[in-house]
Scaffold this motif. Structure first.
Motif, mmCIF file in Angstrom:
data_model
loop_
_atom_site.group_PDB
_atom_site.id
_atom_site.type_symbol
_atom_site.label_atom_id
_atom_site.label_comp_id
_atom_site.label_asym_id
_atom_site.label_seq_id
_atom_site.Cartn_x
_atom_site.Cartn_y
_atom_site.Cartn_z
ATOM 1 N N SER A 266 0.844 -1.197 0.000
ATOM 2 C CA SER A 266 0.000 0.000 0.000
ATOM 3 C C SER A 266 0.881 1.250 0.000
ATOM 4 O O SER A 266 2.087 1.166 0.249
ATOM 5 C CB SER A 266 -0.908 0.001 1.231
ATOM 6 N N ILE A 267 0.271 2.410 -0.274
ATOM 7 C CA ILE A 267 1.039 3.660 -0.248
ATOM 8 C C ILE A 267 0.364 4.651 0.702
ATOM 9 O O ILE A 267 -0.856 4.608 0.907
ATOM 10 C CB ILE A 267 1.186 4.293 -1.640
ATOM 11 N N THR A 268 1.169 5.542 1.276
ATOM 12 C CA THR A 268 0.677 6.584 2.179
ATOM 13 C C THR A 268 1.173 7.927 1.659
ATOM 14 O O THR A 268 2.332 8.058 1.271
ATOM 15 C CB THR A 268 1.188 6.347 3.611
ATOM 16 N N PHE A 269 0.288 8.933 1.662
ATOM 17 C CA PHE A 269 0.653 10.239 1.097
ATOM 18 C C PHE A 269 -0.271 11.318 1.660
ATOM 19 O O PHE A 269 -1.378 11.029 2.124
ATOM 20 C CB PHE A 269 0.535 10.211 -0.432
ATOM 21 N N PRO A 270 0.169 12.586 1.629
ATOM 22 C CA PRO A 270 -0.721 13.703 2.006
ATOM 23 C C PRO A 270 -1.778 13.876 0.917
ATOM 24 O O PRO A 270 -1.460 13.918 -0.273
ATOM 25 C CB PRO A 270 0.215 14.913 2.061
ATOM 26 N N LEU A 271 -3.033 13.978 1.305
ATOM 27 C CA LEU A 271 -4.124 14.009 0.334
ATOM 28 C C LEU A 271 -4.118 15.276 -0.520
ATOM 29 O O LEU A 271 -4.664 15.283 -1.618
ATOM 30 C CB LEU A 271 -5.469 13.863 1.059
ATOM 31 N N ASN A 272 -3.495 16.335 -0.007
ATOM 32 C CA ASN A 272 -3.464 17.577 -0.792
ATOM 33 C C ASN A 272 -2.241 17.666 -1.700
ATOM 34 O O ASN A 272 -1.953 18.716 -2.261
ATOM 35 C CB ASN A 272 -3.526 18.805 0.122
ATOM 36 N N ARG A 273 -1.511 16.558 -1.862
ATOM 37 C CA ARG A 273 -0.312 16.563 -2.698
ATOM 38 C C ARG A 273 -0.460 15.641 -3.912
ATOM 39 O O ARG A 273 0.546 15.279 -4.529
ATOM 40 C CB ARG A 273 0.895 16.125 -1.876
ATOM 41 N N VAL A 274 -1.689 15.265 -4.240
ATOM 42 C CA VAL A 274 -1.910 14.365 -5.372
ATOM 43 C C VAL A 274 -2.827 15.055 -6.378
ATOM 44 O O VAL A 274 -3.203 16.218 -6.204
ATOM 45 C CB VAL A 274 -2.527 13.026 -4.906
ATOM 46 N N ILE A 275 -3.185 14.360 -7.447
ATOM 47 C CA ILE A 275 -4.045 14.958 -8.465
ATOM 48 C C ILE A 275 -5.387 15.357 -7.856
ATOM 49 O O ILE A 275 -5.854 14.757 -6.883
ATOM 50 C CB ILE A 275 -4.256 14.010 -9.662
ATOM 51 N N ALA A 276 -6.009 16.380 -8.461
ATOM 52 C CA ALA A 276 -7.245 16.956 -7.905
ATOM 53 C C ALA A 276 -8.351 15.914 -7.785
ATOM 54 O O ALA A 276 -9.151 15.950 -6.845
ATOM 55 C CB ALA A 276 -7.706 18.121 -8.777
#
Length: 330
Positions: A266-276
C-alpha cells in the motif's frame, strides 16, 4: 452524501432574465456555427439537470423553476471569466484548461445583476452549477478554436437560457447530432504530433458520458465520477490528512498503468499533494470503503505525459481505490 463540492460561498436570489442584464442577441440556427454553439449551450443544461436529479431527493428546491434562472447568472459570469466569489478556485480550473481572455467567447450578453441572499444553500448550488457548466463550454470552445471555428457567445447563452426556461429550439436528437459533428471535428487529422492529444480528449469525453449513464455512478460538480464498490464504516479524511490506500489505475482502454496490488504494498501520502481527482474523491470515502473513480484529464495530469508514456496528454483515467487508514493532520 452531498453530490456537489461547493467552491463558491456566494448565494443569490432568483432573477428573471428579462429584468437583469441584456438578453442574448438573436441567433440564426440556419447558420452552422450558431447551430453548433446553441447545441453546446443546450447540452450543458441537460448535463446540469442530470446532476440536479442525482441529489433532488436531498434538495427538492433545486427543481424550483423560478430559482433555476440563477444558473444562467453563474453561467454568464464564468463565460466572462468573472466569477463573483472563490476566484482562486475558478482560476485554477481555467488555468488548468488553458482558458484565458484570448480564447474566451465573444459577443456575450452583459453580466447580470443579482441580490445576494444569506443562508440560501439551494441558490448557491445553482449558481455554482451554472458557472461550472460554463467552464465545460469554454473547454469545448478552446478545442474547436484549435481545429477551426470556435463557438459564438450569443448562441451558447441562448441555448443554455432557452433550455432553463423549458423552451429549447432543438430536440434532444438534434442536440446529439450536433455533438456527433463536434466529435468528428475534434478527431480530424491535425498538425504532426498534435492529433493524439485531440483524440485522447474526445475519447475521454465519450467514455465519461457513457460511464455517467450507468446505474450507481455519481458525477460531482467538478466532473469527477465515482461508484461505490464497497462502503466503509470509518472516518472520512480531510485534504490535510495523510491517507493509506491500495489502488489500481487503468486507461479507458482497460490497460493497467499502475497498481499497488501488483506491488503488494500500500502507499501513504498527504491528500493535498496528489491529483485533484484523488484529493476530491478520497474525501468522499470512509475508511474501509472501495470506490471506482473516472477522472477527467483536467482533474488528473492535463497536458502532461506520465507513467513512462503510458498516460498520454489529456487522458481520462480510471482508479479503483481502497481507503485503508487515515493519519490526521496534527
Amino acid at each position: 452524501m452531498k453530490l456537489m463540492i461547493k467552491f463558491l460561498s456566494v448565494a443569490v436570489v432568483a432573477v428573471a432574465l428579462a429584468a437583469c442584464g441584456q438578453a442574448p442577441e438573436e441567433v440564426d440556427l440556419s447558420d452552422e456555427q450558431d447551430l453548433r454553439s446553441y447545441s453546446v449551450g443546450a447540452a450543458s443544461l441537460r448535463e446540469a439537470r442530470q446532476l440536479i436529479d442525482n441529489v433532488l431527493e436531498q434538495y427538492p428546491n433545486l427543481d424550483d423553476e423560478e430559482k433555476q434562472s440563477i444558473m444562467v447568472v453563474g453561467f454568464i459570469d464564468l463565460l466572462h471569466l468573472t466569477p463573483r466569489e472563490e476566484i482562486e478556485r475558478f482560476e485554477f480550473e481555467l488555468e488548468n484548461r488553458g482558458i484565458t481572455e484570448e480564447n474566451m467567447l465573444t459577443g456575450l450578453p452583459e453580466i447580470m445583476e443579482y441580490t445576494p441572499a444569506e443562508d440560501d444553500e439551494v441558490s448557491e448550488m445553482l449558481y455554482t452549477l451554472g458557472a461550472y457548466m460554463a467552464v465545460q463550454v469554454l473547454t469545448v470552445n478552446d478545442l474547436l478554436l484549435e481545429q477551426e471555428k470556435g463557438l459564438t457567445g450569443p448562441a451558447v447563452v441562448a441555448g443554455f437560457s432557452d433550455s432553463v426556461d423549458g423552451a429549447s429550439r432543438l430536440t434532444d436528437e438534434e442536440i446529439d447530432e450536433q455533438w456527433e459533428l463536434i466529435r468528428d471535428i475534434l478527431t480530424q487529422p491535425r498538425a504532426e504530433g498534435e492529433e493524439p492529444m485531440v483524440q485522447n480528449q474526445a475519447i475521454g469525453i465519450q467514455f465519461q458520458e457513457q460511464n455517467a449513464a450507468r446505474d450507481g455512478v455519481v458525477v460531482t460538480e467538478s466532473g469527477l465520477q465515482y461508484e461505490v464498490l464497497r462502503e466503509g464504516d470509518g472516518e472520512r479524511p480531510t485534504a490535510e490528512d495523510r491517507v493509506e490506500v491500495h489502488y489500481e489505475g487503468t486507461l479507458v482502454t482497460g490497460e493497467v498503468f499502475d497498481s499497488s496490488y501488483e506491488r503488494e504494498e500500500s502507499i501513504t501520502f498527504p491528500l493535498n499533494r496528489v491529483i485533484a481527482g484523488w484529493t476530491e474523491g478520497l474525501q468522499l470515502m470512509q475508511v474501509g470503503a472501495k470506490y471506482r473513480f473516472v477522472i477527467p484529464a483536467e482533474l488528473a495530469y492535463g497536458a502532461s505525459e506520465r507513467a513512462e508514456g503510458l498516460i498520454q496528454p489529456y487522458s481520462t483515467l480510471i482508479f479503483e481505490v481502497e481507503l485503508l487508514s487515515i493519519n490526521p493532520a496534527e
